[in-house]
Design a protein around this motif. Structure first.
Motif, mmCIF file in Angstrom:
data_model
loop_
_atom_site.group_PDB
_atom_site.id
_atom_site.type_symbol
_atom_site.label_atom_id
_atom_site.label_comp_id
_atom_site.label_asym_id
_atom_site.label_seq_id
_atom_site.Cartn_x
_atom_site.Cartn_y
_atom_site.Cartn_z
ATOM 1 N N GLN A 1 -64.083 2.711 22.588
ATOM 2 C CA GLN A 1 -64.590 1.385 22.251
ATOM 3 C C GLN A 1 -65.152 0.725 23.506
ATOM 4 O O GLN A 1 -64.627 0.874 24.612
ATOM 5 C CB GLN A 1 -63.513 0.519 21.606
ATOM 6 C CG GLN A 1 -64.116 -0.689 20.926
ATOM 7 C CD GLN A 1 -63.212 -1.320 19.899
ATOM 8 O OE1 GLN A 1 -62.001 -1.184 19.936
ATOM 9 N NE2 GLN A 1 -63.818 -2.059 18.964
ATOM 10 N N ALA B 1 -65.372 1.921 11.947
ATOM 11 C CA ALA B 1 -64.140 1.849 11.150
ATOM 12 C C ALA B 1 -64.338 2.390 9.739
ATOM 13 O O ALA B 1 -63.423 2.984 9.171
ATOM 14 C CB ALA B 1 -63.638 0.410 11.099
ATOM 15 N N ARG C 1 -62.279 8.636 11.560
ATOM 16 C CA ARG C 1 -60.807 8.649 11.646
ATOM 17 C C ARG C 1 -60.395 9.467 12.864
ATOM 18 O O ARG C 1 -60.984 10.508 13.145
ATOM 19 C CB ARG C 1 -60.196 9.295 10.410
ATOM 20 C CG ARG C 1 -60.257 8.448 9.193
ATOM 21 C CD ARG C 1 -59.365 8.993 8.085
ATOM 22 N NE ARG C 1 -59.517 8.172 6.916
ATOM 23 C CZ ARG C 1 -59.794 8.623 5.717
ATOM 24 N NH1 ARG C 1 -59.928 9.900 5.491
ATOM 25 N NH2 ARG C 1 -59.926 7.788 4.713
#
Length: 170
Positions: free
Chosen positions: A113, A163, A167
């Motif tokens: 991120q 999101a 996963r």
């Protein structure tokens, strides 16, 4: 390509990042994790040159691209659209039996991120020669093999889109 970079201005408040920088590579290599794409996508192979604009879930334009004849236009579950070259499409997606135009993902990425790397909105020149922008919470992702070896071609993925489509691989 350089002239294209000069003509296209990054978002005024965004930090301009070289997606091939040592800083980003180090973050992906040391803090990145392997994620698998999940969920079905829709895709069509183009028969004519088609401009595509990728719009994020929040309505912001992320980037634009031009699909050439034979390229695939992919639509993610959240509605985001983007272009994939035929040779890469075959590595990333397989057809869903009995559902024409629907494909299941088989690809993986190493991702981190942006809050871990730059902590502010970013802009970068994407591999397709257009500016790509991301919010402070976007993700940097690079396609990888099963062992997590990166391709070396990172890109930005919006936080909501990440999101909805990725996963963590256990």
């Amino acid at each position: 390509m350089i002239l294209g970079w000069l003509r296209r201005k990054p978002t005024a408040s965004a930090l301009v990042v070289d997606r091939l920088s040592e800083t980003l590579a180090a973050a992906l290599n040391t803090r990145g994790k392997v994620y698998a794409k999940f969920g079905e996508i829709k895709a069509v192979q183009t028969t004519e040159v088609t401009p595509i604009e990728t719009v994020l879930a929040d309505g912001r334009k992320e980037t634009k691209n031009v699909a050439q004849i034979g390229d695939w236009i992919v639509t993610n579950p959240g509605g985001g659209r983007y272009v994939v070259k035929p040779e890469k499409f075959a590595k990333l997606y397989g057809p869903k039996a009995g559902s024409p135009g629907v494909y299941v993902p088989k690809g993986r990425v190493v991702a981190v991120q942006n809050t871990v790397v730059y902590k502010k909105p970013v802009s970068t020149m994407a591999s397709w020669g257009e500016m790509q922008t991301g919010a402070a919470d976007c993700w940097w992702a690079d396609t990888c093999d099963e062992a997590g070896k990166r391709e070396g071609n990172p890109r930005i993925i919006g936080a909501a889109e990440f999101a909805q489509t990725y996963r963590l691989v256990a």
